[in-house]
Motif scaffolding. Structure first.
Motif, PDB file in Angstrom:
ATOM      1  N   ALA A 386       6.670  50.056 -36.105  1.00  0.00           N
ATOM      2  CA  ALA A 386       5.713  49.099 -35.881  1.00  0.00           C
ATOM      3  C   ALA A 386       5.024  48.524 -36.897  1.00  0.00           C
ATOM      4  N   ILE A 387       4.861  49.096 -38.115  1.00  0.00           N
ATOM      5  CA  ILE A 387       4.295  48.719 -39.284  1.00  0.00           C
ATOM      6  C   ILE A 387       5.113  47.481 -39.984  1.00  0.00           C
ATOM      7  N   GLN A 388       6.569  47.913 -40.053  1.00  0.00           N
ATOM      8  CA  GLN A 388       7.402  46.967 -40.737  1.00  0.00           C
ATOM      9  C   GLN A 388       7.552  45.668 -39.935  1.00  0.00           C
ATOM     10  N   SER A 389       7.646  45.969 -38.524  1.00  0.00           N
ATOM     11  CA  SER A 389       7.569  44.647 -37.652  1.00  0.00           C
ATOM     12  C   SER A 389       6.251  43.911 -37.882  1.00  0.00           C
ATOM     13  N   ALA A 390       5.389  44.373 -37.706  1.00  0.00           N
ATOM     14  CA  ALA A 390       3.941  43.757 -38.112  1.00  0.00           C
ATOM     15  C   ALA A 390       4.163  42.821 -39.564  1.00  0.00           C
ATOM     16  N   ILE A 391       4.476  43.787 -40.418  1.00  0.00           N
ATOM     17  CA  ILE A 391       4.130  43.114 -41.741  1.00  0.00           C
ATOM     18  C   ILE A 391       5.477  41.993 -41.904  1.00  0.00           C
ATOM     19  N   GLY A 392       6.669  42.272 -41.178  1.00  0.00           N
ATOM     20  CA  GLY A 392       7.838  41.494 -41.458  1.00  0.00           C
ATOM     21  C   GLY A 392       7.333  39.983 -40.757  1.00  0.00           C
ATOM     22  N   ALA A 393       6.786  40.344 -39.564  1.00  0.00           N
ATOM     23  CA  ALA A 393       6.428  39.021 -38.893  1.00  0.00           C
ATOM     24  C   ALA A 393       5.757  37.958 -39.623  1.00  0.00           C
ATOM     25  N   HIS A 394       4.824  38.567 -40.864  1.00  0.00           N
ATOM     26  CA  HIS A 394       3.952  37.631 -41.368  1.00  0.00           C
ATOM     27  C   HIS A 394       4.517  37.721 -42.829  1.00  0.00           C
ATOM     28  N   MET A 395       5.342  38.016 -43.262  1.00  0.00           N
ATOM     29  CA  MET A 395       6.134  38.100 -44.704  1.00  0.00           C
ATOM     30  C   MET A 395       6.235  36.635 -44.985  1.00  0.00           C
ATOM     31  N   GLY A 396       7.004  35.982 -44.017  1.00  0.00           N
ATOM     32  CA  GLY A 396       7.444  34.497 -44.405  1.00  0.00           C
ATOM     33  C   GLY A 396       6.059  33.496 -45.031  1.00  0.00           C
ATOM     34  N   ALA A 397       4.986  33.782 -44.153  1.00  0.00           N
ATOM     35  CA  ALA A 397       4.080  32.996 -44.447  1.00  0.00           C
ATOM     36  C   ALA A 397       3.313  33.492 -45.693  1.00  0.00           C
ATOM     37  N   ALA A 398       3.371  34.791 -46.257  1.00  0.00           N
ATOM     38  CA  ALA A 398       2.742  35.243 -47.332  1.00  0.00           C
ATOM     39  C   ALA A 398       3.716  34.862 -48.419  1.00  0.00           C
ATOM     40  N   LYS A 399       4.823  34.973 -48.367  1.00  0.00           N
ATOM     41  CA  LYS A 399       5.890  34.518 -49.524  1.00  0.00           C
ATOM     42  C   LYS A 399       5.374  32.898 -49.849  1.00  0.00           C
ATOM     43  N   ALA A 400       5.636  32.469 -48.726  1.00  0.00           N
ATOM     44  CA  ALA A 400       5.125  30.822 -48.911  1.00  0.00           C
ATOM     45  C   ALA A 400       3.752  30.501 -49.722  1.00  0.00           C
ATOM     46  N   CYS A 401       2.838  31.457 -49.629  1.00  0.00           N
ATOM     47  CA  CYS A 401       1.665  31.759 -50.537  1.00  0.00           C
ATOM     48  C   CYS A 401       1.981  31.689 -51.832  1.00  0.00           C
ATOM     49  N   VAL A 402       3.118  32.698 -52.339  1.00  0.00           N
ATOM     50  CA  VAL A 402       3.289  32.794 -53.595  1.00  0.00           C
ATOM     51  C   VAL A 402       4.672  32.552 -53.990  1.00  0.00           C
ATOM     52  N   LYS A 403       4.950  31.411 -53.516  1.00  0.00           N
ATOM     53  CA  LYS A 403       6.364  30.855 -53.904  1.00  0.00           C
ATOM     54  C   LYS A 403       6.243  30.342 -55.349  1.00  0.00           C
ATOM     55  N   ASP A 404       5.161  29.875 -55.782  1.00  0.00           N
ATOM     56  CA  ASP A 404       4.895  29.150 -56.971  1.00  0.00           C
ATOM     57  C   ASP A 404       4.750  29.947 -58.206  1.00  0.00           C
ATOM     58  N   LEU A 405       4.436  31.357 -57.576  1.00  0.00           N
ATOM     59  CA  LEU A 405       3.897  32.297 -58.884  1.00  0.00           C
ATOM     60  C   LEU A 405       5.476  33.072 -59.294  1.00  0.00           C
ATOM     61  N   GLU A 406       5.252  33.701 -60.412  1.00  0.00           N
ATOM     62  CA  GLU A 406       6.415  34.171 -61.118  1.00  0.00           C
ATOM     63  C   GLU A 406       6.299  35.934 -60.808  1.00  0.00           C
ATOM     64  N   ALA A 407       4.914  36.397 -60.737  1.00  0.00           N
ATOM     65  CA  ALA A 407       4.716  37.799 -60.581  1.00  0.00           C
ATOM     66  C   ALA A 407       4.430  38.247 -59.045  1.00  0.00           C
ATOM     67  N   VAL A 408       4.729  39.549 -59.071  1.00  0.00           N
ATOM     68  CA  VAL A 408       4.378  40.029 -57.628  1.00  0.00           C
ATOM     69  C   VAL A 408       3.046  40.186 -57.274  1.00  0.00           C
ATOM     70  N   SER A 409       2.792  40.440 -55.961  1.00  0.00           N
ATOM     71  CA  SER A 409       1.319  40.434 -55.431  1.00  0.00           C
ATOM     72  C   SER A 409       1.421  41.733 -54.799  1.00  0.00           C
ATOM     73  N   HIS A 410       0.300  42.474 -54.772  1.00  0.00           N
ATOM     74  CA  HIS A 410       0.163  43.777 -54.027  1.00  0.00           C
ATOM     75  C   HIS A 410      -0.820  43.543 -52.929  1.00  0.00           C
ATOM     76  N   VAL A 411      -0.429  43.876 -51.560  1.00  0.00           N
ATOM     77  CA  VAL A 411      -1.246  43.838 -50.526  1.00  0.00           C
ATOM     78  C   VAL A 411      -1.678  45.211 -49.863  1.00  0.00           C
ATOM     79  N   ASN A 412      -2.678  45.293 -49.504  1.00  0.00           N
ATOM     80  CA  ASN A 412      -3.019  46.767 -48.723  1.00  0.00           C
ATOM     81  C   ASN A 412      -3.648  46.266 -47.430  1.00  0.00           C
TER      82      ASN A 412
END
Lengths: 464, 199
Positions: A386-412
């Motif tokens: 359930a967690i993976q599906s919940a995160i995965g459903a919105h991961m695309g939008a999150a990746k769009a937020c950091v597409k111009d960045l080079e480093a990774v971001s950590h979300v809790n």
């Protein structure tokens, strides 16, 4: 045919009548003519009927005994040569007479007892008292459909040797399998009609309950299938609606599993099916009891009571309200939505109590998923899927937020017990570049199913 | 001109022709007598049964519907009368076999007239005939009657079934069972396969 058998047959066949001079035969003819001239009146009907035999030797052969097939005396006709059997001077018996005789015969002692008693104590003429008309169609020695030991077409391999050697006569088998070969027709009557009639009478009532129980089982299976389908629908609905109070569904679903146990208690089924309607109508969401209202819970449970399966199964005549008062109450308590300010430990205890009470009371092996939002069905924490599906459903939008960045971001992400996101913390490149708001907005709509823990946090990395 | 059939004679007898009925008696009395001898095991009683059979048959001529052969009708009456006779004297009958069994006398008179020349063979044959008679007598009424009708009188299974009022399969089983029991009886008394050859 063995040699001794053939010799025995020849000896019997050639056994002559005592020789008498022709004068003796003529004298006998004259005597008969004289008697005939004097004779008057009618012959007693019993003499024209088949001879009544006791059943002492009609028990039939044992299975291993060879069947007589080969010996037919001179002039013997095959058993299948003449399809129509002449009836002789016999009377036809009406159905009423046959029924009367059958009734009288079934009231008699078994053949063995009657035979033992009859042979020693019955007067010689006692057998004549049997109505001749009945003996016409059902001769005493062979009355029912299959003689116990008559050669049957299904026993082609039996031999008629001198002893029971167990040898299968392949010629007989081949002859029996030949469709053109004359088959020995099964006899239409048998020797122990009493036994067959009793056996049939004993079997007849035994078959009826079997059919009844099978139909009841089918009805039970059908009701169980309907209940399971309804439970699955409720689970799906709960998964979609999330916060929607499942109490109504719980009340509505509680009686459904009650149907299968009523397969053996047919009268209880309509009651169990009819009761939930009124109970559901009374238990509207506004009227649902809360956890701190035990009296109201008990009352609601009593309303649901008749639909609980355990009493209906175990004690069909028991008072319905008394044994069901506690179990439905617990069910209603567990099904009630958790109040906002309720302690998680209290809720867990209440659910465990409710689950334990329900199981102990109903003694039902019914699967918990079938009962919908049963307290036992709420997990302690959200599943990884359930967690993976919940995160995965919105991961695309999150990746769009950091597409111009080079480093990774950590979300809790922190989910509340209702499955919704309570808080989001973003660290790393996104936090330093002002993209954390975008990421928070992306995951704000994520959600999992409700769980019993107060909160559940999960951390992951968002790569550009 | 062919001889009249049994049915013709019955028809004529029904019409009051005494000669026709006498012809029926002459035609069948030997068979009936032989059957009665083997059933009642007494010559005098067999004679009575034979006479009574035809008298009763004559009384019932009007009830003969012609569906079966007249002789099977006579046989049925004879069997019933014989069984009645046996039952009537069953209580007073001794267990020892009759000394002058007409069956044994007939056996030696008609079949083995030459055994008298050999005293040993005569004694053995008499023992065998006695054992056979005893074995037949030890059978039940149904088995014995069926055995006599089929194996001694030579009736077919269908005819015997008509006489006895039972299915042919029952007749077949009874014959088989009677022969089996008779063989066992003879074997127990030393008249097995080897000695049976002498029979």
């Amino acid at each position: 045919m063995s040699g001794s058998t053939r010799r025995l047959d020849e000896m019997l066949r050639d056994w002559p009548a005592p020789s008498r001079p022709d004068e003796a035969w003529e004298a006998q003819v004259a005597a008969i003519e004289a008697k005939v001239a004097r004779a008057g009146g009618e012959i007693e009907g019993a003499l024209l009927e088949p001879p009544p035999f006791a059943a002492e030797d009609e028990a039939g052969p044992t299975k291993n005994e060879p069947m007589m097939r080969e010996t037919k005396k001179r002039g013997d006709a095959s058993m299948s040569d003449v399809p129509e059997k002449p009836k002789g001077p016999e009377k036809r018996v009406s159905l009423a007479e046959m029924a009367q005789q059958l009734k009288a015969r079934t009231s008699q002692p078994p053949v063995s007892e009657r035979d033992e008693a009859g042979r020693t104590s019955a007067p010689p003429g006692s057998r004549v008292s049997v109505p001749p008309s009945a003996r016409t169609s059902m001769p005493p020695a062979a009355r029912t459909s299959v003689p116990p030991s008559a050669p049957r077409a299904s026993d082609p391999g039996r031999t008629s040797g001198t002893g029971d050697s167990g040898i299968v006569d392949l010629k007989a088998v081949a002859a029996a399998s030949d469709p053109n070969a004359p088959q020995i027709p099964p006899a239409s009557t048998s020797l122990f009609d009493e036994d067959h009639a009793k056996a049939a009478a004993a079997q007849a009532p035994a078959k009826k309950p079997a059919a009844k129980s099978s139909s009841g089982a089918l009805v039970g299976i059908g009701l169980a299938a309907v209940g399971i389908a309804a439970a699955i629908a409720v689970v799906v609905m709960n998964g979609n609606k999330g916060q929607e109070p499942p109490a109504v569904a719980a009340v509505a679903e509680a009686p459904k599993p009650a149907a299968p146990p009523t397969t053996t208690q047919a009268p209880a089924a309509p009651t169990a099916a009819a009761a939930p309607t009124a109970s559901v109508a009374a238990a509207s969401p506004d009227d649902l009891p809360s956890a701190d209202q035990p009296k109201a819970v008990a009352a609601a449970g009593a309303a649901v009571g008749p639909a609980v399966p355990a009493p209906a199964k175990a004690e069909p005549n028991a008072k319905p309200a008394e044994p069901t008062a506690t179990a439905p109450a617990a069910t209603a308590v567990a099904a009630a939505p958790p109040p906002a300010g309720t302690n998680a430990g209290d809720l867990k205890n209440a659910m465990q109590k409710a689950a334990g009470a329900t199981e102990a009371k109903t003694d039902q092996p019914a699967p918990t998923p079938a009962s919908g939002p049963d307290p036992g069905s709420i997990p302690e924490q959200p599943s990884q899927g359930a967690i993976q599906s919940a995160i995965g459903a919105h991961m695309g939008a999150a990746k769009a937020c950091v597409k111009d960045l080079e480093a990774v971001s950590h979300v809790n992400l922190t989910f509340g017990s209702d499955g919704k996101v309570k808080s989001i913390s973003v660290t790393g490149a996104a936090a330093s570049n002002g993209a954390d708001g975008c990421i928070k907005a992306a995951f704000a709509k994520a959600g999992v199913g409700p769980f019993s823990r107060s909160s559940y946090s999960v951390g992951f990395t968002v790569r550009p | 001109m062919p001889p009249p059939t049994d049915r013709d004679l019955v028809q004529r007898a029904v019409g009051g022709d005494q000669e026709a009925f006498a012809a029926l008696v002459r035609r069948h009395q030997k068979r009936i007598f032989r059957l009665a001898v083997h059933l009642v095991r007494n010559g005098a009683e067999a004679e009575d049964v034979t006479q009574e059979t035809f008298v009763r048959a004559y009384q019932a001529l009007a009830r003969f519907d012609g569906r079966s052969e007249p002789f099977t009708w006579f046989y049925r009456i004879a069997v019933n009368l014989s069984l009645n006779s046996i039952r009537a004297r069953k209580s007073s009958r001794t267990s020892s076999p009759p000394v002058d069994d007409p069956r044994i006398e007939a056996f030696f008179t008609e079949i083995r007239p030459s055994v008298g020349a050999n005293p040993d063979g005569a004694a053995e044959s008499r023992q065998l005939a006695r054992a056979m008679c005893d074995g037949i007598d030890a059978l039940s009424d149904s088995l014995r009657t069926t055995l006599i009708l089929v194996c001694i009188d030579g009736l077919g299974h269908e005819e015997a079934a008509t006489v006895l009022g039972c299915p042919e399969g029952t007749v077949a089983w009874r014959v088989h069972e009677a022969r089996r029991k008779l063989r066992e009886y003879l074997a127990d008394r030393g008249f097995g396969d080897s000695s049976g050859g002498d029979a």
